[in-house]
Write a protein that holds these residues in place. Structure first.
Motif, PDB file in Angstrom:
ATOM      1  N   CYS A   4     -39.340  -3.215  16.757  1.00 59.28           N
ATOM      2  CA  CYS A   4     -38.047  -2.951  17.383  1.00 59.28           C
ATOM      3  C   CYS A   4     -36.920  -3.669  16.625  1.00 59.28           C
ATOM      4  O   CYS A   4     -35.850  -3.083  16.359  1.00 59.28           O
ATOM      5  CB  CYS A   4     -38.057  -3.392  18.846  1.00 59.28           C
ATOM      6  SG  CYS A   4     -39.121  -2.387  19.915  1.00 59.28           S
ATOM      7  N   MET A   5     -37.177  -4.928  16.274  1.00 61.44           N
ATOM      8  CA  MET A   5     -36.157  -5.696  15.542  1.00 61.44           C
ATOM      9  C   MET A   5     -35.861  -5.029  14.193  1.00 61.44           C
ATOM     10  O   MET A   5     -34.706  -4.963  13.751  1.00 61.44           O
ATOM     11  CB  MET A   5     -36.630  -7.135  15.306  1.00 61.44           C
ATOM     12  CG  MET A   5     -36.840  -7.937  16.566  1.00 61.44           C
ATOM     13  SD  MET A   5     -35.300  -8.201  17.468  1.00 61.44           S
ATOM     14  CE  MET A   5     -35.957  -9.058  18.910  1.00 61.44           C
ATOM     15  N   LEU A  37     -28.019  -1.755  12.121  1.00 65.10           N
ATOM     16  CA  LEU A  37     -26.834  -2.609  12.030  1.00 65.10           C
ATOM     17  C   LEU A  37     -26.480  -2.957  10.595  1.00 65.10           C
ATOM     18  O   LEU A  37     -25.303  -3.205  10.281  1.00 65.10           O
ATOM     19  CB  LEU A  37     -27.048  -3.896  12.833  1.00 65.10           C
ATOM     20  CG  LEU A  37     -27.231  -3.727  14.344  1.00 65.10           C
ATOM     21  CD1 LEU A  37     -27.388  -5.094  15.002  1.00 65.10           C
ATOM     22  CD2 LEU A  37     -26.047  -2.990  14.945  1.00 65.10           C
ATOM     23  N   ALA A  38     -27.459  -3.003   9.708  1.00 68.43           N
ATOM     24  CA  ALA A  38     -27.197  -3.393   8.315  1.00 68.43           C
ATOM     25  C   ALA A  38     -26.313  -2.383   7.589  1.00 68.43           C
ATOM     26  O   ALA A  38     -25.767  -2.690   6.523  1.00 68.43           O
ATOM     27  CB  ALA A  38     -28.515  -3.553   7.564  1.00 68.43           C
ATOM     28  N   LEU A  39     -26.127  -1.205   8.164  1.00 64.91           N
ATOM     29  CA  LEU A  39     -25.301  -0.185   7.512  1.00 64.91           C
ATOM     30  C   LEU A  39     -23.815  -0.442   7.694  1.00 64.91           C
ATOM     31  O   LEU A  39     -22.995   0.194   7.033  1.00 64.91           O
ATOM     32  CB  LEU A  39     -25.634   1.202   8.091  1.00 64.91           C
ATOM     33  CG  LEU A  39     -27.087   1.676   7.923  1.00 64.91           C
ATOM     34  CD1 LEU A  39     -27.288   2.992   8.670  1.00 64.91           C
ATOM     35  CD2 LEU A  39     -27.430   1.842   6.444  1.00 64.91           C
ATOM     36  N   TYR A  40     -23.458  -1.390   8.577  1.00 66.02           N
ATOM     37  CA  TYR A  40     -22.057  -1.569   8.940  1.00 66.02           C
ATOM     38  C   TYR A  40     -21.615  -3.001   8.673  1.00 66.02           C
ATOM     39  O   TYR A  40     -22.420  -3.939   8.654  1.00 66.02           O
ATOM     40  CB  TYR A  40     -21.838  -1.206  10.416  1.00 66.02           C
ATOM     41  CG  TYR A  40     -22.266   0.204  10.727  1.00 66.02           C
ATOM     42  CD1 TYR A  40     -21.448   1.278  10.418  1.00 66.02           C
ATOM     43  CD2 TYR A  40     -23.519   0.457  11.298  1.00 66.02           C
ATOM     44  CE1 TYR A  40     -21.853   2.585  10.688  1.00 66.02           C
ATOM     45  CE2 TYR A  40     -23.921   1.762  11.565  1.00 66.02           C
ATOM     46  CZ  TYR A  40     -23.084   2.815  11.253  1.00 66.02           C
ATOM     47  OH  TYR A  40     -23.475   4.105  11.501  1.00 66.02           O
ATOM     48  N   GLU A  41     -20.302  -3.149   8.491  1.00 64.52           N
ATOM     49  CA  GLU A  41     -19.736  -4.471   8.251  1.00 64.52           C
ATOM     50  C   GLU A  41     -19.542  -5.219   9.570  1.00 64.52           C
ATOM     51  O   GLU A  41     -19.657  -4.648  10.654  1.00 64.52           O
ATOM     52  CB  GLU A  41     -18.394  -4.348   7.522  1.00 64.52           C
ATOM     53  CG  GLU A  41     -17.388  -3.450   8.214  1.00 64.52           C
ATOM     54  CD  GLU A  41     -16.120  -3.269   7.405  1.00 64.52           C
ATOM     55  OE1 GLU A  41     -15.907  -4.042   6.450  1.00 64.52           O
ATOM     56  OE2 GLU A  41     -15.344  -2.353   7.718  1.00 64.52           O
ATOM     57  N   GLU A  78     -28.158 -12.213  11.761  1.00 59.29           N
ATOM     58  CA  GLU A  78     -28.781 -13.539  11.645  1.00 59.29           C
ATOM     59  C   GLU A  78     -29.574 -13.872  12.903  1.00 59.29           C
ATOM     60  O   GLU A  78     -30.689 -14.424  12.819  1.00 59.29           O
ATOM     61  CB  GLU A  78     -27.701 -14.587  11.404  1.00 59.29           C
ATOM     62  CG  GLU A  78     -27.092 -14.537  10.005  1.00 59.29           C
ATOM     63  CD  GLU A  78     -25.988 -15.549   9.832  1.00 59.29           C
ATOM     64  OE1 GLU A  78     -25.719 -16.310  10.802  1.00 59.29           O
ATOM     65  OE2 GLU A  78     -25.371 -15.592   8.749  1.00 59.29           O
ATOM     66  N   ARG A  79     -29.019 -13.536  14.067  1.00 62.81           N
ATOM     67  CA  ARG A  79     -29.741 -13.814  15.319  1.00 62.81           C
ATOM     68  C   ARG A  79     -31.010 -12.962  15.417  1.00 62.81           C
ATOM     69  O   ARG A  79     -32.075 -13.451  15.847  1.00 62.81           O
ATOM     70  CB  ARG A  79     -28.832 -13.562  16.522  1.00 62.81           C
ATOM     71  CG  ARG A  79     -27.690 -14.548  16.649  1.00 62.81           C
ATOM     72  CD  ARG A  79     -27.094 -14.538  18.055  1.00 62.81           C
ATOM     73  NE  ARG A  79     -26.481 -13.262  18.376  1.00 62.81           N
ATOM     74  CZ  ARG A  79     -25.195 -12.975  18.139  1.00 62.81           C
ATOM     75  NH1 ARG A  79     -24.425 -13.870  17.561  1.00 62.81           N
ATOM     76  NH2 ARG A  79     -24.705 -11.800  18.483  1.00 62.81           N
ATOM     77  N   LEU A  80     -30.894 -11.693  15.018  1.00 64.66           N
ATOM     78  CA  LEU A  80     -32.078 -10.835  15.036  1.00 64.66           C
ATOM     79  C   LEU A  80     -33.138 -11.318  14.048  1.00 64.66           C
ATOM     80  O   LEU A  80     -34.343 -11.262  14.335  1.00 64.66           O
ATOM     81  CB  LEU A  80     -31.671  -9.398  14.696  1.00 64.66           C
ATOM     82  CG  LEU A  80     -30.838  -8.656  15.759  1.00 64.66           C
ATOM     83  CD1 LEU A  80     -30.360  -7.319  15.212  1.00 64.66           C
ATOM     84  CD2 LEU A  80     -31.648  -8.439  17.030  1.00 64.66           C
ATOM     85  N   GLN A  81     -32.670 -11.807  12.889  1.00 65.15           N
ATOM     86  CA  GLN A  81     -33.625 -12.313  11.908  1.00 65.15           C
ATOM     87  C   GLN A  81     -34.328 -13.560  12.426  1.00 65.15           C
ATOM     88  O   GLN A  81     -35.545 -13.753  12.177  1.00 65.15           O
ATOM     89  CB  GLN A  81     -32.899 -12.629  10.598  1.00 65.15           C
ATOM     90  CG  GLN A  81     -33.806 -13.016   9.441  1.00 65.15           C
ATOM     91  CD  GLN A  81     -34.810 -11.929   9.109  1.00 65.15           C
ATOM     92  OE1 GLN A  81     -34.440 -10.763   9.019  1.00 65.15           O
ATOM     93  NE2 GLN A  81     -36.092 -12.304   8.944  1.00 65.15           N
ATOM     94  N   ALA A  82     -33.596 -14.399  13.160  1.00 59.24           N
ATOM     95  CA  ALA A  82     -34.225 -15.590  13.738  1.00 59.24           C
ATOM     96  C   ALA A  82     -35.302 -15.188  14.749  1.00 59.24           C
ATOM     97  O   ALA A  82     -36.397 -15.785  14.783  1.00 59.24           O
ATOM     98  CB  ALA A  82     -33.163 -16.459  14.404  1.00 59.24           C
ATOM     99  N   ASN A  88     -42.753  -3.017   5.752  1.00 62.12           N
ATOM    100  CA  ASN A  88     -43.683  -3.498   4.730  1.00 62.12           C
ATOM    101  C   ASN A  88     -43.440  -4.965   4.429  1.00 62.12           C
ATOM    102  O   ASN A  88     -44.379  -5.725   4.151  1.00 62.12           O
ATOM    103  CB  ASN A  88     -43.516  -2.651   3.459  1.00 62.12           C
ATOM    104  CG  ASN A  88     -44.565  -2.988   2.421  1.00 62.12           C
ATOM    105  OD1 ASN A  88     -45.760  -3.026   2.712  1.00 62.12           O
ATOM    106  ND2 ASN A  88     -44.122  -3.247   1.198  1.00 62.12           N
ATOM    107  N   ASN A  89     -42.201  -5.383   4.508  1.00 63.50           N
ATOM    108  CA  ASN A  89     -41.871  -6.792   4.253  1.00 63.50           C
ATOM    109  C   ASN A  89     -42.492  -7.691   5.313  1.00 63.50           C
ATOM    110  O   ASN A  89     -42.992  -8.787   5.003  1.00 63.50           O
ATOM    111  CB  ASN A  89     -40.354  -6.962   4.236  1.00 63.50           C
ATOM    112  CG  ASN A  89     -39.937  -8.346   3.806  1.00 63.50           C
ATOM    113  OD1 ASN A  89     -40.448  -8.885   2.813  1.00 63.50           O
ATOM    114  ND2 ASN A  89     -39.022  -8.948   4.545  1.00 63.50           N
ATOM    115  N   HIS A  90     -42.496  -7.243   6.570  1.00 68.79           N
ATOM    116  CA  HIS A  90     -43.135  -8.034   7.632  1.00 68.79           C
ATOM    117  C   HIS A  90     -44.639  -8.160   7.381  1.00 68.79           C
ATOM    118  O   HIS A  90     -45.225  -9.248   7.592  1.00 68.79           O
ATOM    119  CB  HIS A  90     -42.887  -7.379   8.995  1.00 68.79           C
ATOM    120  CG  HIS A  90     -41.477  -7.521   9.462  1.00 68.79           C
ATOM    121  ND1 HIS A  90     -40.961  -6.797  10.526  1.00 68.79           N
ATOM    122  CD2 HIS A  90     -40.452  -8.288   9.013  1.00 68.79           C
ATOM    123  CE1 HIS A  90     -39.716  -7.121  10.715  1.00 68.79           C
ATOM    124  NE2 HIS A  90     -39.368  -8.026   9.800  1.00 68.79           N
TER     125      HIS A  90
END
Length: 626
Positions: free
Chosen positions: A473-474, A481-485, A492-496, A573-575
């Protein structure tokens, strides 16, 4: 005289003649030239008579001169007699003139006095004419000023006469300073009455004609009229109010026609023909306003073109506000109706951006106007309706109960629906004005309840399934969200949160590997202290260590056999790579600790190199490369 002496004298003369240079003697040459005129024959007789001829010729010349001189003398005598006669006449005239001068001296004195008086009167006449020209109006000018009829048209000549009246009024101040107070006051009073009468006539004419500002023929006259009326603030304001009332009525009528009939009776189509398309409907109405407001402003600026800009700038803004005020009610009622309908959130947001865009333009043209405040109110209403609709659509998409994930642990359909809605709205917001505030608000409105729903769903799953589901889901949320400024803090919060789930999944995977490789007991023994040589401890003997390394080699051949099946369900794949790498690093760390302990002499292992086929570095490299 002796013969000898005579000969000598003759010789000297001959020598002198021989030595003389006749060709250089001018007199001699002239004499010879004259001689050649009458001495024509060079004979002996002619030479003997030469002297007598010369003497006779000289006598003839003298006689001719004497005759000529007698004529000159006779002429001079005649001139003398004439001069005497003239002198006598002049003396006679002088005497008569003296007598006449004595007799007419009084007459001359009177004539001089009359001439002086005549010059004074001429000067006074010129002064009087100049005074009349500068301080009075001619009958023709008075006719132009008052008009032949009460509603006769105003012409260019009228403004010239009004300017002259104002100029005369100003010159009277100079006249008062020169000592003619009474005359100056009378003229000023007369000019004031004329000026008031002219301005009253000009006011009536301008009030009638200012509605036809588009008429190119009248425009220059109206500009001059407003310039003259600026000195009368009350009349000036009445004219602007009359103009605003007329233009407001005309503008509202044009707006209604554009809504129902279309411009030029159907070209283009009526705006209300697209009422079923809220975005285009609102956009067309606001675009129509955007086109007509600058035209109205330009017309007002033309009307006050000749006025002092600093004095009328506020009045121009107020006039434009009054003209556009009539559009507020029909515009507001229609947009409120569109906003109040059950339009999708994306449509409401598009309407919000349209209102915000045109309101920003309107604020620059007519700030603090009724229309500007109307658009501001509509913008606040549209934003409120959009957020309310977005929250409602978010709740509908999430459903009353959280949807459990399937066995593939992919995000629930509600997640995809909400992210699709978010992507659709953000694609519009990313090109809108004030987009940072909007985008952050939209993301919070959708992502916060979405994350709450995802966490609630995941909390009912086993630990490994929960971590995989949350990571999936994350990952999907982060990808959107990464498509937008302006999403850095949210990402950062989602990555945490993703890192926390990766840590959980890594721990579970490492525990599973330790259990399948029988590393639990070995790891426990290695953590102990003061137990003596490790080779003497059950489970740590050389045979047990060799058995472990054999299992490890088998694992390296087919590492996927011992991996948790949920790892393969990770969409990123990175996960997957990070989870495997970290869990393999745990196995590598235990392997290094065991390798070092077996090679420690105090643990009494015989030939420890035979127990291990790889160094810790080789093992870790092999694991990471899987």
């Amino acid at each position: 005289m002796s013969e000898k002496n005579m000969n000598s004298a003759l010789v000297r003369r001959v020598n002198k003649l021989l030595e003389s240079r006749v060709e250089h003697d001018k007199d001699t040459l002239e004499a010879l030239k004259e001689l050649s005129t009458f001495f024509t024959e060079n004979t002996l007789n002619s030479r003997r008579n030469l002297r007598s001829k010369i003497e006779r010729r000289s006598l003839a010349i003298n006689e001719e001169f004497l005759a000529s001189f007698r004529e000159v003398k006779a002429s001079l005598d005649d001139v003398y007699q004439n001069v005497l006669a003239m002198n006598t006449s002049v003396q006679s005239m002088t005497n008569r003139l003296q007598v006449t001068k004595a007799q007419t001296s009084q007459l001359i004195e009177q004539t001089s006095k009359l001439q002086s008086e005549s010059q004074i009167l001429t000067m006074q006449q010129e002064v009087a004419n100049a005074f009349i020209r500068n301080f009075q109006l001619t009958p023709s000018e008075l006719t132009v000023l008052h008009g032949s009829a009460r509603e006769s048209p105003i012409t260019e000549e009228f403004f010239s006469v009004v300017s002259k009246v104002q100029d005369i009024h100003g010159k009277c101040r100079v006249l008062m300073q020169s000592g003619y107070q009474t005359l100056a006051l009378d003229i000023m009073q007369r000019m004031t009455l004329l000026q008031e009468s002219a301005l009253e006539r000009l006011y009536r004419w301008t009030q009638t004609q200012c509605k036809n500002i588009e008429n190119e023929r009248l425009a220059p006259l109206l500009i001059k009229a407003m310039s003259k009326l600026q000195d009368r603030p009350v009349l000036f304001k009445y004219i602007l109010d009359e103009y605003c009332t007329a233009r407001r009525t005309a503008l509202v009528g044009s707006f209604i026609d554009a809504l129902t009939l279309g411009e030029s009776f159907g070209t283009p189509n009526p705006i209300e023909m697209h009422a079923n398309d809220p975005k285009r409907y609102v956009g067309d109405m606001l675009a129509w306003l955007h086109q007509v407001i600058p035209v109205e402003k330009e017309n007002i600026l033309i009307l006050v073109k000749g006025c002092d800009k600093t004095d009328v700038s506020d009045q121009v803004k107020q006039a434009l506000s009054n003209i556009t005020e009539g559009l507020c009610h029909p515009l507001k009622s229609r947009i409120e109706h569109v906003i109040s309908t059950e339009a999708p959130a994306t449509v409401l947001y598009s309407i919000t951006t349209l209102i915000r865009f045109y309101r920003a333009i309107t604020e620059q043209v007519i700030p603090e106007s009724v229309l500007d405040q109307t658009l501001l109110d509509l913008l606040a209403l549209s934003e409120k309706s959009f957020l309310s609709r977005l929250q409602r659509e978010t709740r509908i998409a999430l459903g009353e109960r959280a949807e459990p994930p399937g066995s593939d642990l992919v995000p629930a359909p509600s997640v995809s629906r909400l992210l699709s809605l978010l992507n659709e709205i953000l694609s519009v917001a990313s090109i809108a004005e004030d987009r940072e505030k909007d985008m952050l608000q939209i993301v919070s409105c959708i992502i916060d309840p979405l994350l709450q729903e995802v966490n609630e769903t995941a909390s009912r799953l086993p630990t490994v399934d929960m971590a995989v589901y949350l990571l999936n889901c994350m990952h999907q949320i982060q990808s959107t969200l990464a498509l937008y400024e302006y999403m850095d803090q949210r990402l950062e919060r989602l990555q945490a949160q993703s890192d926390a789930q990766i840590d959980t999944l890594t721990s579970e995977q490492a525990s599973s590997l330790v259990a399948h490789l029988n590393l639990g007991s070995i790891y426990t023994i290695l953590q102990g202290r003061d137990q003596g040589p490790l080779s003497s401890i059950p489970g740590m003997d050389a045979l047990s260590v060799k058995e472990f390394t054999n299992k490890l080699e088998a694992f390296l051949v087919m590492p996927d056999v011992l991996l948790l099946p949920q790892i393969s369900l990770l969409q990123s794949n990175n996960h997957r790579i990070i989870t495997q790498k970290r869990s393999f690093e745990v196995i590598g760390a235990i392997y290094r600790q065991l390798f070092d302990a077996c090679h420690d002499p105090k643990n009494l292992y015989q030939n420890p190199s035979s127990l291990f086929s790889r160094t810790p570095e080789d093992l870790l490299q092999t694991l990471i490369s899987q």
